[in-house]
Write a protein that holds these residues in place. Structure first.
Motif, PDB file in Angstrom:
ATOM      1  N   TYR A 179     116.402  55.923  69.342  1.00 41.86           N
ATOM      2  CA  TYR A 179     115.479  55.867  70.483  1.00 41.86           C
ATOM      3  C   TYR A 179     115.706  57.105  71.360  1.00 41.86           C
ATOM      4  CZ  TYR A 179     111.964  53.344  73.051  1.00 41.86           C
ATOM      5  OH  TYR A 179     110.771  52.970  73.609  1.00 41.86           O
ATOM      6  N   ALA A 180     115.419  58.252  70.777  1.00 40.41           N
ATOM      7  CA  ALA A 180     115.800  59.539  71.367  1.00 40.41           C
ATOM      8  C   ALA A 180     115.095  59.830  72.684  1.00 40.41           C
ATOM      9  CB  ALA A 180     115.525  60.661  70.366  1.00 40.41           C
ATOM     10  N   SER A 181     113.931  59.218  72.924  1.00 34.77           N
ATOM     11  CA  SER A 181     113.229  59.500  74.184  1.00 34.77           C
ATOM     12  C   SER A 181     114.121  59.143  75.372  1.00 34.77           C
ATOM     13  CB  SER A 181     111.905  58.753  74.254  1.00 34.77           C
ATOM     14  OG  SER A 181     112.098  57.369  74.067  1.00 34.77           O
ATOM     15  N   ALA A 182     114.953  58.110  75.217  1.00 34.91           N
ATOM     16  CA  ALA A 182     115.874  57.726  76.296  1.00 34.91           C
ATOM     17  C   ALA A 182     116.881  58.839  76.553  1.00 34.91           C
ATOM     18  CB  ALA A 182     116.600  56.431  75.934  1.00 34.91           C
ATOM     19  N   GLU A 183     117.319  59.499  75.484  1.00 34.72           N
ATOM     20  CA  GLU A 183     118.291  60.589  75.663  1.00 34.72           C
ATOM     21  C   GLU A 183     117.636  61.802  76.333  1.00 34.72           C
ATOM     22  OE1 GLU A 183     121.200  59.551  75.381  1.00 34.72           O
ATOM     23  OE2 GLU A 183     120.529  57.772  74.309  1.00 34.72           O
ATOM     24  N   LEU A 184     116.340  61.985  76.088  1.00 37.27           N
ATOM     25  CA  LEU A 184     115.640  63.090  76.760  1.00 37.27           C
ATOM     26  C   LEU A 184     115.572  62.823  78.265  1.00 37.27           C
ATOM     27  CD1 LEU A 184     112.734  63.865  74.256  1.00 37.27           C
ATOM     28  CD2 LEU A 184     115.032  64.839  74.371  1.00 37.27           C
ATOM     29  N   VAL A 185     115.319  61.567  78.634  1.00 36.23           N
ATOM     30  CA  VAL A 185     115.310  61.213  80.060  1.00 36.23           C
ATOM     31  C   VAL A 185     116.709  61.398  80.647  1.00 36.23           C
ATOM     32  CG1 VAL A 185     114.918  59.369  81.733  1.00 36.23           C
ATOM     33  CG2 VAL A 185     113.374  59.616  79.775  1.00 36.23           C
ATOM     34  N   VAL A 227     112.729  55.908  64.951  1.00 36.55           N
ATOM     35  CA  VAL A 227     111.436  56.261  64.357  1.00 36.55           C
ATOM     36  C   VAL A 227     111.566  56.331  62.837  1.00 36.55           C
ATOM     37  CG1 VAL A 227     109.730  58.120  64.139  1.00 36.55           C
ATOM     38  CG2 VAL A 227     110.584  57.469  66.404  1.00 36.55           C
ATOM     39  N   GLU A 228     112.633  56.989  62.355  1.00 34.47           N
ATOM     40  CA  GLU A 228     112.806  57.138  60.908  1.00 34.47           C
ATOM     41  C   GLU A 228     113.084  55.790  60.245  1.00 34.47           C
ATOM     42  OE1 GLU A 228     111.853  59.826  59.736  1.00 34.47           O
ATOM     43  OE2 GLU A 228     111.965  61.092  61.521  1.00 34.47           O
ATOM     44  N   PHE A 229     113.890  54.949  60.908  1.00 29.04           N
ATOM     45  CA  PHE A 229     114.144  53.605  60.382  1.00 29.04           C
ATOM     46  C   PHE A 229     112.837  52.822  60.303  1.00 29.04           C
ATOM     47  CE2 PHE A 229     114.948  49.078  61.380  1.00 29.04           C
ATOM     48  CZ  PHE A 229     115.649  48.723  60.236  1.00 29.04           C
ATOM     49  N   SER A 230     112.013  52.931  61.342  1.00 27.61           N
ATOM     50  CA  SER A 230     110.730  52.227  61.368  1.00 27.61           C
ATOM     51  C   SER A 230     109.851  52.670  60.207  1.00 27.61           C
ATOM     52  CB  SER A 230     109.996  52.505  62.682  1.00 27.61           C
ATOM     53  OG  SER A 230     110.788  52.128  63.777  1.00 27.61           O
ATOM     54  N   ALA A 231     109.835  53.982  59.959  1.00 29.52           N
ATOM     55  CA  ALA A 231     108.999  54.523  58.882  1.00 29.52           C
ATOM     56  C   ALA A 231     109.494  54.036  57.517  1.00 29.52           C
ATOM     57  CB  ALA A 231     109.001  56.048  58.941  1.00 29.52           C
ATOM     58  N   VAL A 232     110.819  54.076  57.330  1.00 27.38           N
ATOM     59  CA  VAL A 232     111.399  53.714  56.033  1.00 27.38           C
ATOM     60  C   VAL A 232     111.214  52.228  55.723  1.00 27.38           C
ATOM     61  CG1 VAL A 232     113.655  53.411  54.882  1.00 27.38           C
ATOM     62  CG2 VAL A 232     113.068  55.609  55.926  1.00 27.38           C
ATOM     63  N   THR A 233     111.219  51.395  56.771  1.00 28.58           N
ATOM     64  CA  THR A 233     111.181  49.945  56.546  1.00 28.58           C
ATOM     65  C   THR A 233     109.821  49.335  56.891  1.00 28.58           C
ATOM     66  OG1 THR A 233     112.040  49.526  58.774  1.00 28.58           O
ATOM     67  CG2 THR A 233     113.662  49.726  56.997  1.00 28.58           C
ATOM     68  N   ALA A 234     108.838  50.167  57.177  1.00 28.80           N
ATOM     69  CA  ALA A 234     107.511  49.651  57.528  1.00 28.80           C
ATOM     70  C   ALA A 234     106.994  48.765  56.401  1.00 28.80           C
ATOM     71  CB  ALA A 234     106.542  50.801  57.776  1.00 28.80           C
ATOM     72  N   GLY A 235     106.552  47.560  56.762  1.00 30.69           N
ATOM     73  CA  GLY A 235     106.024  46.635  55.775  1.00 30.69           C
ATOM     74  C   GLY A 235     107.104  45.888  55.013  1.00 30.69           C
ATOM     75  N   GLY A 252     114.373  43.397  64.118  1.00 28.93           N
ATOM     76  CA  GLY A 252     113.935  44.404  65.088  1.00 28.93           C
ATOM     77  C   GLY A 252     114.256  45.811  64.641  1.00 28.93           C
ATOM     78  N   ARG A 253     114.120  46.741  65.570  1.00 28.69           N
ATOM     79  CA  ARG A 253     114.296  48.148  65.246  1.00 28.69           C
ATOM     80  C   ARG A 253     115.385  48.809  66.076  1.00 28.69           C
ATOM     81  NH1 ARG A 253     109.599  51.348  66.086  1.00 28.69           N
ATOM     82  NH2 ARG A 253     109.326  50.156  67.994  1.00 28.69           N
ATOM     83  N   GLY A 254     116.126  47.968  66.832  1.00 31.64           N
ATOM     84  CA  GLY A 254     117.245  48.502  67.617  1.00 31.64           C
ATOM     85  C   GLY A 254     118.358  48.983  66.700  1.00 31.64           C
ATOM     86  N   LEU A 255     119.351  49.632  67.278  1.00 29.02           N
ATOM     87  CA  LEU A 255     120.445  50.175  66.462  1.00 29.02           C
ATOM     88  C   LEU A 255     121.178  49.068  65.718  1.00 29.02           C
ATOM     89  CD1 LEU A 255     122.173  52.562  65.547  1.00 29.02           C
ATOM     90  CD2 LEU A 255     123.519  52.296  67.638  1.00 29.02           C
ATOM     91  N   VAL A 256     121.492  47.960  66.412  1.00 29.44           N
ATOM     92  CA  VAL A 256     122.191  46.852  65.754  1.00 29.44           C
ATOM     93  C   VAL A 256     121.329  46.270  64.628  1.00 29.44           C
ATOM     94  CG1 VAL A 256     123.082  44.507  66.082  1.00 29.44           C
ATOM     95  CG2 VAL A 256     123.635  46.281  67.748  1.00 29.44           C
ATOM     96  N   ASP A 257     120.028  46.118  64.891  1.00 29.16           N
ATOM     97  CA  ASP A 257     119.109  45.590  63.868  1.00 29.16           C
ATOM     98  C   ASP A 257     119.099  46.495  62.635  1.00 29.16           C
ATOM     99  OD1 ASP A 257     117.936  43.488  65.609  1.00 29.16           O
ATOM    100  OD2 ASP A 257     117.168  45.210  66.718  1.00 29.16           O
ATOM    101  N   LEU A 272     122.376  57.274  60.108  1.00 33.44           N
ATOM    102  CA  LEU A 272     121.859  58.572  59.674  1.00 33.44           C
ATOM    103  C   LEU A 272     122.240  58.830  58.218  1.00 33.44           C
ATOM    104  CD1 LEU A 272     120.440  61.259  60.398  1.00 33.44           C
ATOM    105  CD2 LEU A 272     122.702  62.148  61.039  1.00 33.44           C
ATOM    106  N   GLY A 273     123.475  58.438  57.860  1.00 32.50           N
ATOM    107  CA  GLY A 273     123.934  58.631  56.480  1.00 32.50           C
ATOM    108  C   GLY A 273     123.010  57.970  55.478  1.00 32.50           C
ATOM    109  N   VAL A 274     122.508  56.769  55.813  1.00 35.06           N
ATOM    110  CA  VAL A 274     121.578  56.082  54.919  1.00 35.06           C
ATOM    111  C   VAL A 274     120.193  56.727  54.975  1.00 35.06           C
ATOM    112  CG1 VAL A 274     120.371  53.907  54.492  1.00 35.06           C
ATOM    113  CG2 VAL A 274     122.801  53.891  55.071  1.00 35.06           C
ATOM    114  N   LEU A 275     119.734  57.011  56.185  1.00 37.12           N
ATOM    115  CA  LEU A 275     118.376  57.563  56.340  1.00 37.12           C
ATOM    116  C   LEU A 275     118.247  58.932  55.672  1.00 37.12           C
ATOM    117  CD1 LEU A 275     117.611  56.526  60.036  1.00 37.12           C
ATOM    118  CD2 LEU A 275     116.687  55.506  57.929  1.00 37.12           C
ATOM    119  N   GLU A 276     119.345  59.683  55.620  1.00 40.03           N
ATOM    120  CA  GLU A 276     119.300  61.001  54.990  1.00 40.03           C
ATOM    121  C   GLU A 276     118.881  60.903  53.529  1.00 40.03           C
ATOM    122  OE1 GLU A 276     122.998  62.988  55.464  1.00 40.03           O
ATOM    123  OE2 GLU A 276     122.463  63.719  57.459  1.00 40.03           O
ATOM    124  N   GLY A 277     119.196  59.777  52.900  1.00 44.44           N
ATOM    125  CA  GLY A 277     118.778  59.575  51.521  1.00 44.44           C
ATOM    126  C   GLY A 277     117.262  59.617  51.378  1.00 44.44           C
TER     127      GLY A 277
END
Ligand SMILES: [Mn+2]
Length: 176
Positions: A69-75, A93-101, A108-113, A167-172
């Motif tokens: 949720y990088a937008s929070a880090e930008l704030v 965002v990347e997790f959402s894209a990879v797991t869409a559907g 959920g899409r939080g870090l713990v989820d 990130l290690g998983v998403l990099e795949g």
């Protein structure tokens, strides 16, 4: 913790960042602390915000900032008067894209989820709620005891460690 990232093939440095803060309701954060790890250089940062601080990690065009949720880090960067990062990758965002559907409604899409989804080690939701409550308290940073500061920093650091695992998983998917 020094885990190399395949994204280092594309960037001079990859920095995984998380901060704890109280949202002030006006688009700014009262930032408690910021933790980060530079995956290339291996430098670790654990910053309790006490007065003015400088951004301890690189945010130039050769560096990639990774956050869930990088937008929070930008704030957070804006609120601290830190420069905005040039390159940003949001694991949410990347997790959402990879797991869409593929996610169930109760996933959920939080870090713990996201960590649970991939069967990676994670804090439980209760532990997270407790620490978030501490970050949200209506008080100034200098009113936190040293025990509370280290508890929040430890929690913030555990989110960085979680984002590194995710990130290690998403990099795949991102760098096939
Ligand atoms: Mn966090």
């Amino acid at each position: 913790m020094n885990k190399l990232s395949r994204l280092l093939d594309y960037f001079g440095e990859v920095v995984v960042v998380d901060s704890e803060y109280r949202s002030q309701g006006d688009g700014t954060h009262e930032v408690r602390c910021v933790c980060a790890i530079e995956l290339g250089g291996g430098r670790e940062h654990r910053v309790w915000v006490d007065g003015s601080t400088v951004c301890p990690y690189p945010v130039d065009d050769q560096s990639l900032i990774v956050a869930h949720y990088a937008s929070a880090e930008l704030v957070t960067h804006d609120s601290l008067g830190w420069p905005r990062p040039f390159n940003v990758l949001d694991t949410c965002v990347e997790f959402s894209a990879v797991t869409a559907g593929k996610r169930r409604r109760d996933q959920g899409r939080g870090l713990v989820d996201a960590l649970m989804y991939f069967n990676l080690p994670h804090l439980d939701h209760h532990e997270k709620d407790e620490m978030q409550e501490l970050a949200l308290a209506d008080r100034r940073n200098d009113m936190y005891s040293s025990e509370e500061r280290s508890a929040l920093l430890g929690y913030c650091w555990s989110d960085v460690a979680g984002a590194v695992r995710l990130l290690g998983v998403l990099e795949g998917y991102l760098c096939p």
